[in-house]
Design a protein around this motif. Structure first.
Motif, PDB file in Angstrom:
ATOM      1  N   ILE A  91       0.792  -1.146  -0.069  1.00 57.25           N
ATOM      2  CA  ILE A  91      -0.154   0.259  -0.010  1.00 57.25           C
ATOM      3  C   ILE A  91       1.074   1.281   0.003  1.00 57.25           C
ATOM      4  O   ILE A  91       2.322   1.436   0.984  1.00 57.25           O
ATOM      5  CB  ILE A  91      -1.332  -0.273   1.176  1.00 57.25           C
ATOM      6  N   SER A  92       0.131   2.761  -0.465  1.00 56.31           N
ATOM      7  CA  SER A  92       1.061   4.327  -0.629  1.00 56.31           C
ATOM      8  C   SER A  92       0.406   4.845   0.153  1.00 56.31           C
ATOM      9  O   SER A  92      -1.108   4.536  -0.621  1.00 56.31           O
ATOM     10  CB  SER A  92       1.219   3.689  -1.563  1.00 56.31           C
ATOM     11  N   PRO A  93       0.748   6.011  -0.428  1.00 55.19           N
ATOM     12  CA  PRO A  93       0.052   7.080  -0.361  1.00 55.19           C
ATOM     13  C   PRO A  93      -1.562   6.903  -1.383  1.00 55.19           C
ATOM     14  O   PRO A  93      -2.691   7.548  -1.149  1.00 55.19           O
ATOM     15  CB  PRO A  93       0.470   8.143   0.488  1.00 55.19           C
ATOM     16  N   ASP A  94      -1.329   6.726  -2.442  1.00 55.86           N
ATOM     17  CA  ASP A  94      -1.863   7.041  -3.431  1.00 55.86           C
ATOM     18  C   ASP A  94      -3.057   5.483  -3.798  1.00 55.86           C
ATOM     19  O   ASP A  94      -3.155   5.590  -4.993  1.00 55.86           O
ATOM     20  CB  ASP A  94      -1.411   7.325  -5.285  1.00 55.86           C
ATOM     21  N   GLU A  95      -2.913   4.226  -3.437  1.00 60.23           N
ATOM     22  CA  GLU A  95      -3.222   3.233  -2.855  1.00 60.23           C
ATOM     23  C   GLU A  95      -3.252   2.626  -1.927  1.00 60.23           C
ATOM     24  O   GLU A  95      -2.377   1.429  -1.893  1.00 60.23           O
ATOM     25  CB  GLU A  95      -2.893   2.848  -3.980  1.00 60.23           C
ATOM     26  N   HIS A  96      -4.308   2.786  -1.544  1.00 59.02           N
ATOM     27  CA  HIS A  96      -4.553   1.294  -0.099  1.00 59.02           C
ATOM     28  C   HIS A  96      -4.760   0.011  -0.285  1.00 59.02           C
ATOM     29  O   HIS A  96      -4.739  -0.499   0.570  1.00 59.02           O
ATOM     30  CB  HIS A  96      -5.700   2.341   0.865  1.00 59.02           C
ATOM     31  N   PRO A 560       5.266  -5.104   5.771  1.00 66.29           N
ATOM     32  CA  PRO A 560       7.003  -4.184   6.576  1.00 66.29           C
ATOM     33  C   PRO A 560       6.325  -3.540   7.764  1.00 66.29           C
ATOM     34  O   PRO A 560       4.815  -2.867   7.977  1.00 66.29           O
ATOM     35  CB  PRO A 560       6.093  -3.871   5.556  1.00 66.29           C
ATOM     36  N   GLU A 561       6.771  -3.045   8.283  1.00 59.34           N
ATOM     37  CA  GLU A 561       6.518  -2.000  10.142  1.00 59.34           C
ATOM     38  C   GLU A 561       6.569  -0.552   9.628  1.00 59.34           C
ATOM     39  O   GLU A 561       5.261  -0.435   9.763  1.00 59.34           O
ATOM     40  CB  GLU A 561       8.385  -1.023   9.838  1.00 59.34           C
ATOM     41  N   LYS A 562       5.671  -0.447   8.084  1.00 60.52           N
ATOM     42  CA  LYS A 562       5.198   1.213   7.842  1.00 60.52           C
ATOM     43  C   LYS A 562       3.916   0.467   7.915  1.00 60.52           C
ATOM     44  O   LYS A 562       3.141   1.463   8.103  1.00 60.52           O
ATOM     45  CB  LYS A 562       5.657   1.448   6.714  1.00 60.52           C
ATOM     46  N   MET A 563       3.004  -0.855   8.277  1.00 59.26           N
ATOM     47  CA  MET A 563       1.774  -1.152   8.313  1.00 59.26           C
ATOM     48  C   MET A 563       0.973  -1.074   8.751  1.00 59.26           C
ATOM     49  O   MET A 563      -0.328  -1.399   9.406  1.00 59.26           O
ATOM     50  CB  MET A 563       2.078  -2.504   7.629  1.00 59.26           C
ATOM     51  N   TYR A 564       1.457  -0.986  10.031  1.00 54.56           N
ATOM     52  CA  TYR A 564       1.316  -0.798  11.283  1.00 54.56           C
ATOM     53  C   TYR A 564       0.176   0.519  11.639  1.00 54.56           C
ATOM     54  O   TYR A 564      -0.269   0.706  12.363  1.00 54.56           O
ATOM     55  CB  TYR A 564       2.156  -0.058  12.297  1.00 54.56           C
ATOM     56  N   PHE A 565       0.834   1.773  10.448  1.00 55.00           N
ATOM     57  CA  PHE A 565      -0.242   2.911  10.418  1.00 55.00           C
ATOM     58  C   PHE A 565      -1.234   2.916   8.687  1.00 55.00           C
ATOM     59  O   PHE A 565      -0.119   2.501   7.897  1.00 55.00           O
ATOM     60  CB  PHE A 565      -0.015   3.837  10.540  1.00 55.00           C
ATOM     61  N   MET A 566      -1.794   3.371   8.223  1.00 53.10           N
ATOM     62  CA  MET A 566      -2.149   3.188   7.338  1.00 53.10           C
ATOM     63  C   MET A 566      -1.357   4.951   6.600  1.00 53.10           C
ATOM     64  O   MET A 566      -0.933   5.604   7.521  1.00 53.10           O
ATOM     65  CB  MET A 566      -3.697   3.774   6.645  1.00 53.10           C
ATOM     66  N   PRO A 567      -1.298   4.810   5.449  1.00 56.93           N
ATOM     67  CA  PRO A 567      -1.068   6.353   5.205  1.00 56.93           C
ATOM     68  C   PRO A 567      -1.617   7.338   5.023  1.00 56.93           C
ATOM     69  O   PRO A 567      -2.651   6.627   4.744  1.00 56.93           O
ATOM     70  CB  PRO A 567      -0.367   6.103   4.000  1.00 56.93           C
ATOM     71  N   ILE A 568      -1.376   8.815   5.282  1.00 59.52           N
ATOM     72  CA  ILE A 568      -2.859   9.809   5.095  1.00 59.52           C
ATOM     73  C   ILE A 568      -3.156   9.492   3.284  1.00 59.52           C
ATOM     74  O   ILE A 568      -2.193   9.518   2.352  1.00 59.52           O
ATOM     75  CB  ILE A 568      -2.265  11.005   5.592  1.00 59.52           C
ATOM     76  N   PRO A 569      -4.448   9.917   3.191  1.00 55.97           N
ATOM     77  CA  PRO A 569      -4.333   9.278   1.181  1.00 55.97           C
ATOM     78  C   PRO A 569      -3.629  10.771   0.800  1.00 55.97           C
ATOM     79  O   PRO A 569      -3.622  11.894   0.815  1.00 55.97           O
ATOM     80  CB  PRO A 569      -5.850   9.596   1.019  1.00 55.97           C
ATOM     81  N   ARG A 574      -2.430  16.598  -0.616  1.00 58.51           N
ATOM     82  CA  ARG A 574      -2.558  17.697  -2.106  1.00 58.51           C
ATOM     83  C   ARG A 574      -3.488  19.173  -2.021  1.00 58.51           C
ATOM     84  O   ARG A 574      -3.055  20.245  -1.813  1.00 58.51           O
ATOM     85  CB  ARG A 574      -3.024  16.988  -3.557  1.00 58.51           C
ATOM     86  N   LYS A 575      -4.917  18.562  -1.373  1.00 56.72           N
ATOM     87  CA  LYS A 575      -5.365  19.883  -0.563  1.00 56.72           C
ATOM     88  C   LYS A 575      -5.107  20.893   0.509  1.00 56.72           C
ATOM     89  O   LYS A 575      -5.190  21.897   0.371  1.00 56.72           O
ATOM     90  CB  LYS A 575      -6.623  19.037  -0.029  1.00 56.72           C
ATOM     91  N   ASN A 576      -4.273  20.210   1.335  1.00 50.84           N
ATOM     92  CA  ASN A 576      -3.628  20.452   2.832  1.00 50.84           C
ATOM     93  C   ASN A 576      -2.047  19.748   2.543  1.00 50.84           C
ATOM     94  O   ASN A 576      -2.357  18.960   3.359  1.00 50.84           O
ATOM     95  CB  ASN A 576      -4.442  20.796   3.481  1.00 50.84           C
ATOM     96  N   GLU A 577      -1.432  20.710   2.688  1.00 50.12           N
ATOM     97  CA  GLU A 577       0.527  20.235   2.718  1.00 50.12           C
ATOM     98  C   GLU A 577       0.477  20.239   4.694  1.00 50.12           C
ATOM     99  O   GLU A 577       1.761  19.239   5.129  1.00 50.12           O
ATOM    100  CB  GLU A 577       0.836  21.172   1.821  1.00 50.12           C
ATOM    101  N   GLN A 578      -0.907  20.348   5.056  1.00 53.87           N
ATOM    102  CA  GLN A 578      -0.458  20.681   6.573  1.00 53.87           C
ATOM    103  C   GLN A 578      -0.449  19.630   7.375  1.00 53.87           C
ATOM    104  O   GLN A 578      -0.334  19.256   8.090  1.00 53.87           O
ATOM    105  CB  GLN A 578      -1.307  22.371   7.422  1.00 53.87           C
ATOM    106  N   ILE A 579      -0.925  18.840   6.787  1.00 56.64           N
ATOM    107  CA  ILE A 579      -1.581  17.330   6.754  1.00 56.64           C
ATOM    108  C   ILE A 579      -0.538  16.239   6.763  1.00 56.64           C
ATOM    109  O   ILE A 579       0.115  15.658   6.247  1.00 56.64           O
ATOM    110  CB  ILE A 579      -2.836  16.910   6.493  1.00 56.64           C
ATOM    111  N   ASP A 580       0.350  16.141   7.942  1.00 60.90           N
ATOM    112  CA  ASP A 580       1.524  15.158   8.714  1.00 60.90           C
ATOM    113  C   ASP A 580       1.569  14.145   7.906  1.00 60.90           C
ATOM    114  O   ASP A 580       0.740  13.226   8.071  1.00 60.90           O
ATOM    115  CB  ASP A 580       2.385  15.879   8.973  1.00 60.90           C
ATOM    116  N   GLN A 581       2.608  13.352   6.864  1.00 62.18           N
ATOM    117  CA  GLN A 581       1.930  11.875   6.878  1.00 62.18           C
ATOM    118  C   GLN A 581       2.690  11.198   7.511  1.00 62.18           C
ATOM    119  O   GLN A 581       3.332  11.479   8.829  1.00 62.18           O
ATOM    120  CB  GLN A 581       2.835  11.624   5.472  1.00 62.18           C
TER     121      GLN A 581
END
Length: 585
Positions: A91-96, A560-569, A574-581
Motif C-alpha cells: 500500500i501507498s499514499p495513493d493506493e490503499h 513491513p513496519e510501515k503497515m502498523y499505520f495506514m498512509p494519509i491519502p 495535495r489539498k492541504n500540505e499541513q497534514i503530516d504523513q
C-alpha cells in the motif's frame, strides 16, 4: 436556502418510511422530499430523528463482501478485490488497496460533518420532551466518537474538526492540521462521556445507550494503553504517546471495562448445554443478553448478504472470506492442549475433539451443514461440507471425485475455497442464502469482549488473580477447561489470554487491530497463508475412506513496519500540505 445533498435526501426518505411511517403521510402532504432543506430538518423533530437515522445507517459493519479478517491471518478473500496489495505490504499514499474499505478518510469525515451539523442546530429543534433531545444528542456524540475512533485506529492522530465549513472553503481547509494521538484519544473519550451522560440506560435494540458508549470507551482506552502507542522514546506524537505512564493508561482501560461489568446488565450467552451451540447462537439470537450494541438488519428492507457472500459454492454461494489453516491450527484440543500436526492422533482426525468454538466458526470437510439445493441434493442427500478429493467404487473399479465444495465442484467451480474451509460463524443454517437475505445482527460490542478487555488490563497491571477470574468466565462458557487458566502465570497467562481473545473474537474485526497494537503483526502477518489438501483413499471394503491431510501454502504475504499505520491519502495532502504523513511513507 441551502439544500441538503441528494444522498442525504434519499436517506431521509428511507429513514422516514422505515422508522416514522405513522407521521409520513402528514409530512408528504406538506412538501415533497426533494425540497427538504436544512431549515426543515431543524424545525421538525421527526426529520431530525431521520437525520440521525442516516448517521446510524452509515456506520461500518462486518457483513461487507470483503471482511477485514481477509487482511489478516484469519482468512483469504477468494475474489481478491485488491486485498493482495495489502497482504503483501504494497500500500501507498495513493493506493490503499482493499484497506480503503476500512480506512475511507473522506467517508468518515462526511459522517463527522453531519454530526457537527446536528450539534450546531439541535437546540432550535422544537422537541416536546427534553429527554428526546438529550437521548438523540447523546447518540450523536457516540457516533462522532465512533467515527473518530475508526480514523484513529487506522491513522493515529487525525484532525479534530468540530464545526461545519464549506468543503470549497480553501482557507478553512488549509488551516487544518493533525491533532496528536493523545489529543484524539482524549476527544473520543470525552465524546463517550457525553454520550454516557445524555443517553438512557435502556433503549430499543440497535439504539445507542449508556452501555454502548461505555463499551466504545473501553475499547478506545484498551488500544491506547497498548505497546504500539507506548513505545519507549517515541518522539512522534501523531502515532503514540510521548510522555506519561503506560500503567496509568492500563488502569484507565481497566476502570472503563469494569464500569460495564459492575452494572450487572449483561451476561455471557449460556442457554444450551452444548457450548458450541451457545457460541453459534450469540450471533443469531436477537434476545441475547450478551449483546451491548448491534446494527440491525431487516429481510423486508435490505437485509444482509453475509451468508451468500461466504457460503460454500456447492450451495450456490460465493465462497468469499475463507478461513486459513493458520487460524484453524490455532484452536486447542478440548482438553486445553495445543493442536499439532506432529501428533499422529491429531493428524489422523484433525477436526475432532477441538475447542467447541471451532465447529461453530469453521466449516470443514465432513462438517454437517444444511440441505443442498435442487442441483446438489441428488449428489449429497445428507448435507455435509465436501472440500476433499476422494475415491469411490463405481461397481467395477475405483474412480476419483472432487467434493461439491471444491474449486472443481460439478455444481459451481468459480467460487470454490482456496483453503479447504468456509466460514460458519454468523451463518443462519435455516436460510437459503442463494435467494434470501439474512437478518442477523452485526454486533459491535458484546459482553465477552468487555470481560477480555478487563482481563487484559489486569494482566498488564500484574493483577493476575483478578484477570484469571474473568478469563475463566469466557473460557468455561466455551466449554474449555478453566484449570489451564488457574495453572498459568506470567508469559503463559498472557499467551493464554491472547489465545482466548483470538478465538473468542475471531472474524469479528478485532485481529487486524490486536496484532498491530501488540506489535506481533510483522511476524504473524508475514507468514504464508495456508490451506489444506485432503484426499480420501478408499479401503478394501469399498465403503470406508481414510483421509490424508497436507498443509499447503496458498499465498505469500508480507507485513513491513510501515503497515502498523495506514498512509494519509495523497489527495488529502495535495489539498492541504499541513497534514503530516505517517512514518515510512
Amino acid at each position: 436556502m441551502k439544500k441538503i445533498d441528494k444522498i442525504l435526501i434519499g436517506s431521509l426518505a428511507l429513514a422516514l418510511s422505515a422508522s416514522f411511517s405513522a407521521c409520513q403521510k402528514d409530512f408528504l402532504d406538506r412538501k415533497p422530499l426533494t425540497e427538504i432543506s436544512e431549515l426543515d430538518v431543524w424545525t421538525d423533530p421527526n426529520l431530525t430523528k431521520a437525520f440521525v437515522a442516516r448517521i446510524y445507517e452509515e456506520m461500518d459493519h462486518g457483513f461487507a463482501e470483503v471482511m477485514i479478517s481477509s487482511l489478516t491471518d484469519e482468512s483469504r478473500f477468494i475474489h481478491d478485490y485488491n486485498t493482495s496489495r495489502v497482504l503483501q505490504g504494497n500500500i501507498s499514499p495513493d493506493e490503499h488497496g482493499a484497506a480503503w474499505n476500512f480506512a475511507d478518510w473522506g467517508k468518515f469525515y462526511r459522517v463527522i460533518r453531519n454530526t457537527n451539523m446536528y450539534l450546531e442546530n439541535i437546540e432550535q429543534v422544537p422537541f416536546s420532551d427534553e429527554n428526546d433531545r438529550n437521548q438523540l444528542t447523546g447518540e450523536v456524540h457516540f457516533m462522532r466518537g465512533y467515527n473518530y475512533f475508526a480514523l484513529l485506529r487506522m491513522y493515529g492522530g487525525v484532525p479534530l474538526i468540530t464545526e461545519t465549513f464549506d468543503l470549497n472553503d480553501d482557507e478553512a481547509i488549509q488551516a487544518v492540521t493533525r491533532n496528536t494521538y493523545e489529543e484524539t484519544v482524549n476527544f473520543i473519550v470525552a465524546e463517550c462521556d457525553k454520550a454516557i451522560e445524555l443517553t438512557n440506560e435502556e433503549t430499543p435494540r440497535g439504539v445507542v445507550n449508556k452501555s454502548a458508549a461505555r463499551a466504545l470507551k473501553s475499547r478506545v482506552l484498551l488500544y491506547a494503553a497498548s505497546d504500539l502507542y507506548n513505545k519507549p522514546g517515541n518522539s512522534n506524537a501523531l502515532v503514540g504517546y510521548t510522555s506519561g505512564s503506560q500503567a496509568d493508561r492500563w488502569r484507565a482501560a481497566k476502570d472503563a471495562a469494569y464500569d460495564i461489568i459492575e452494572t450487572n446488565l449483561y451476561s455471557l450467552y449460556d442457554k444450551s448445554e452444548d457450548p458450541s451451540e451457545n457460541y453459534a447462537n450469540i450471533f443469531l439470537d436477537k434476545t441475547s443478553e450478551e449483546t451491548i450494541f448491534a446494527k440491525l438488519f431487516d429481510k423486508e428492507l435490505l437485509g444482509t448478504s453475509h451468508d451468500l457472500y461466504n457460503g460454500p459454492n456447492g450451495y450456490n454461494n460465493w465462497g468469499g472470506n475463507v478461513p486459513l489453516q493458520n487460524m484453524v491450527d490455532v484452536y486447542q484440543m478440548e482438553d486445553g492442549t495445543n493442536f499439532s500436526w506432529s501428533n499422529p492422533t491429531h493428524k489422523a482426525a484433525p477436526y475432532e475433539n477441538r475447542d467447541p468454538r471451532f465447529a461453530a466458526t469453521i466449516l470443514y470437510n465432513g462438517a454437517p451443514w444444511k440441505q443442498r439445493g435442487d442441483n446438489g441434493i441428488g449428489l449429497d442427500p445428507v448435507g455435509v461440507i465436501q472440500t476433499a478429493q476422494y475415491e469411490y467404487w463405481n461397481g467395477s473399479s475405483v474412480e476419483v471425485r472432487w467434493g461439491l465444495d471444491t474449486r472443481n465442484s460439478p455444481i459451481e467451480s468459480w467460487n470454490g475455497t482456496f483453503s479447504g474451509y468456509y466460514l460458519r460463524k454468523f451463518m443462519d443454517i435455516t436460510l437459503d442464502a442463494q435467494f434470501i437475505r439474512g437478518d442477523q445482527d452485526w454486533i459491535y460490542f458484546r459482553y465477552g469482549e468487555i470481560l477480555l478487555n478487563y482481563a487484559e488490563a489486569c494482566i498488564e497491571l500484574g493483577e493476575e488473580g483478578e484477570a484469571k477470574k474473568y478469563l475463566k468466565m469466557v473460557r468455561e462458557r466455551a466449554g474449555m477447561p478453566g484449570s489451564t487458566v488457574d495453572n498459568a502465570s506470567g508469559q503463559a497467562l498472557e499467551d493464554l489470554y491472547r489465545y482466548e481473545r483470538r478465538v473468542e473474537l475471531a472474524y469479528e474485526g478485532h485481529r487486524f487491530f490486536d496484532a498491530r497494537r501488540w506489535m506481533t503483526a510483522e511476524e504473524d502477518f508475514s507468514k504464508p497463508a495456508q490451506g489444506i489438501i485432503i484426499y480420501g483413499e478408499l479401503q478394501p471394503d469399498h465403503e470406508t475412506l481414510i483421509y490424508s491431510y497436507t498443509v499447503d501454502n496458498i499465498q505469500d504475504r508480507d507485513f513491513p513496519e510501515k503497515m502498523y499505520f495506514m498512509p494519509i491519502p495523497i489527495g488529502e495532502r495535495r489539498k492541504n500540505e499541513q497534514i503530516d504523513q505517517n512514518p515510512h511513507y
